[in-house]
Design a protein around this motif. Structure first.
Motif, mmCIF file in Angstrom:
data_model
loop_
_atom_site.group_PDB
_atom_site.id
_atom_site.type_symbol
_atom_site.label_atom_id
_atom_site.label_comp_id
_atom_site.label_asym_id
_atom_site.label_seq_id
_atom_site.Cartn_x
_atom_site.Cartn_y
_atom_site.Cartn_z
ATOM 1 N N SER A 1 5.676 13.077 8.146
ATOM 2 C CA SER A 1 6.862 12.384 7.646
ATOM 3 C C SER A 1 7.201 11.096 8.386
ATOM 4 N N ALA A 2 6.510 10.794 9.464
ATOM 5 C CA ALA A 2 6.787 9.564 10.213
ATOM 6 C C ALA A 2 6.260 8.340 9.461
ATOM 7 N N ALA A 3 6.698 7.179 9.912
ATOM 8 C CA ALA A 3 6.185 5.930 9.345
ATOM 9 C C ALA A 3 4.702 5.793 9.684
ATOM 10 N N CYS A 4 4.033 4.939 8.973
ATOM 11 C CA CYS A 4 2.623 4.687 9.243
ATOM 12 C C CYS A 4 2.483 4.189 10.682
ATOM 13 N N VAL B 1 -7.645 7.090 -0.139
ATOM 14 C CA VAL B 1 -6.698 7.699 -1.073
ATOM 15 C C VAL B 1 -5.949 8.780 -0.318
ATOM 16 N N ALA B 2 -4.615 8.838 -0.467
ATOM 17 C CA ALA B 2 -3.836 9.842 0.262
ATOM 18 C C ALA B 2 -2.727 10.409 -0.600
ATOM 19 N N ALA B 3 -2.440 11.673 -0.381
ATOM 20 C CA ALA B 3 -1.379 12.375 -1.098
ATOM 21 C C ALA B 3 -0.011 11.896 -0.630
ATOM 22 N N ALA B 4 0.926 11.797 -1.578
ATOM 23 C CA ALA B 4 2.286 11.379 -1.262
ATOM 24 C C ALA B 4 3.046 12.445 -0.494
ATOM 25 N N ALA C 1 10.514 11.058 0.513
ATOM 26 C CA ALA C 1 9.806 9.798 0.719
ATOM 27 C C ALA C 1 8.302 10.054 0.876
ATOM 28 N N VAL C 2 7.516 9.043 0.570
ATOM 29 C CA VAL C 2 6.062 9.133 0.666
ATOM 30 C C VAL C 2 5.656 9.337 2.127
ATOM 31 N N LEU C 3 4.773 10.317 2.352
ATOM 32 C CA LEU C 3 4.309 10.640 3.695
ATOM 33 C C LEU C 3 3.213 9.691 4.152
ATOM 34 N N ARG C 4 2.951 9.675 5.450
ATOM 35 C CA ARG C 4 1.818 8.937 5.964
ATOM 36 C C ARG C 4 0.576 9.794 5.838
ATOM 37 N N PRO C 5 -0.557 9.306 5.620
ATOM 38 C CA PRO C 5 -0.948 7.908 5.568
ATOM 39 C C PRO C 5 -0.782 7.242 4.200
ATOM 40 N N ALA C 6 -0.224 7.959 3.213
ATOM 41 C CA ALA C 6 -0.035 7.330 1.894
ATOM 42 C C ALA C 6 0.938 6.162 1.952
ATOM 43 N N ASN C 7 1.777 6.101 2.976
ATOM 44 C CA ASN C 7 2.722 4.990 3.096
ATOM 45 C C ASN C 7 2.180 3.834 3.938
ATOM 46 N N CYS C 8 0.900 3.899 4.291
ATOM 47 C CA CYS C 8 0.267 2.809 5.034
ATOM 48 C C CYS C 8 -0.237 1.736 4.065
ATOM 49 N N GLY D 1 7.794 7.033 -4.281
ATOM 50 C CA GLY D 1 8.257 5.814 -3.659
ATOM 51 C C GLY D 1 7.402 4.644 -4.097
ATOM 52 N N PRO D 2 7.762 3.440 -3.682
ATOM 53 C CA PRO D 2 7.040 2.239 -4.107
ATOM 54 C C PRO D 2 5.607 2.164 -3.558
ATOM 55 N N GLU D 3 5.279 2.993 -2.592
ATOM 56 C CA GLU D 3 3.921 2.973 -2.021
ATOM 57 C C GLU D 3 2.891 3.610 -2.951
ATOM 58 N N LEU D 4 3.347 4.373 -3.934
ATOM 59 C CA LEU D 4 2.405 5.061 -4.817
ATOM 60 C C LEU D 4 1.780 4.093 -5.826
#
Length: 152
Positions: free
Chosen positions: A83-86, A105-108, A114-121, A143-146
């Motif tokens: 759950s932390a930021a990238c 490719v990473a799961a949200a 909110a989108v999890l890391r590493p999907a939010n990287c 989230g917008p990262e998807l």
């Protein structure tokens, strides 16, 4: 706490390269694809360093203490996260994988948040889930990262 494995990665790999046109449940995303299994987590989980090393090794990049992977993956999927930021460690690994020609490719995530890391990287294809009617599922993170959502 020690728990039995869900074998989630094995399930996802099976969906990606399942036999197709056999009238049994799923159709693969890549009919002639191959899976390079890289297990980074045990019963007690994994550290970010474990995950990053697994990603790097999968793409054919050097990892201290491990032989070079002779069959680098062109697509590296990561179906779990945090759950932390990238973090800088994740972002550096993703940048290196992309420079080597691999797609990440990473799961949200499945917490309806909110989108999890590493999907939010940056540079990762983040994947979420929608229901069969195309609406947000009750569990998938969004989230917008998807960049992609699939029927979950």
């Amino acid at each position: 706490e020690v728990e039995d494995s869900s074998w989630h990665g094995t399930v996802i790999a099976g969906q990606l390269v399942a036999a197709t046109d056999d009238a049994v449940r799923v159709a693969a995303m890549q009919w002639s694809g191959r899976v390079l299994a890289v297990r980074v987590a045990g019963k007690c989980g994994a550290t970010v360093a474990d995950i990053v090393d697994g990603m790097r090794w999968a793409a054919g990049l050097p990892v201290t203490g491990a032989p070079l992977n002779p069959t680098p993956a062109r697509v590296v999927t990561v179906s779990f996260g945090g759950s932390a930021a990238c973090s800088p460690a994740y972002q550096e690994a993703i940048d290196d994988l992309r420079a080597a020609g691999a797609v990440v490719v990473a799961a949200a995530g499945n917490e309806h948040g909110a989108v999890l890391r590493p999907a939010n990287c940056e540079g990762v294809i983040g994947v979420g889930a929608v229901n069969r009617d195309g609406f947000k599922t009750t569990y998938s993170n969004f989230g917008p990262e998807l960049l992609l959502s699939t029927v979950g």
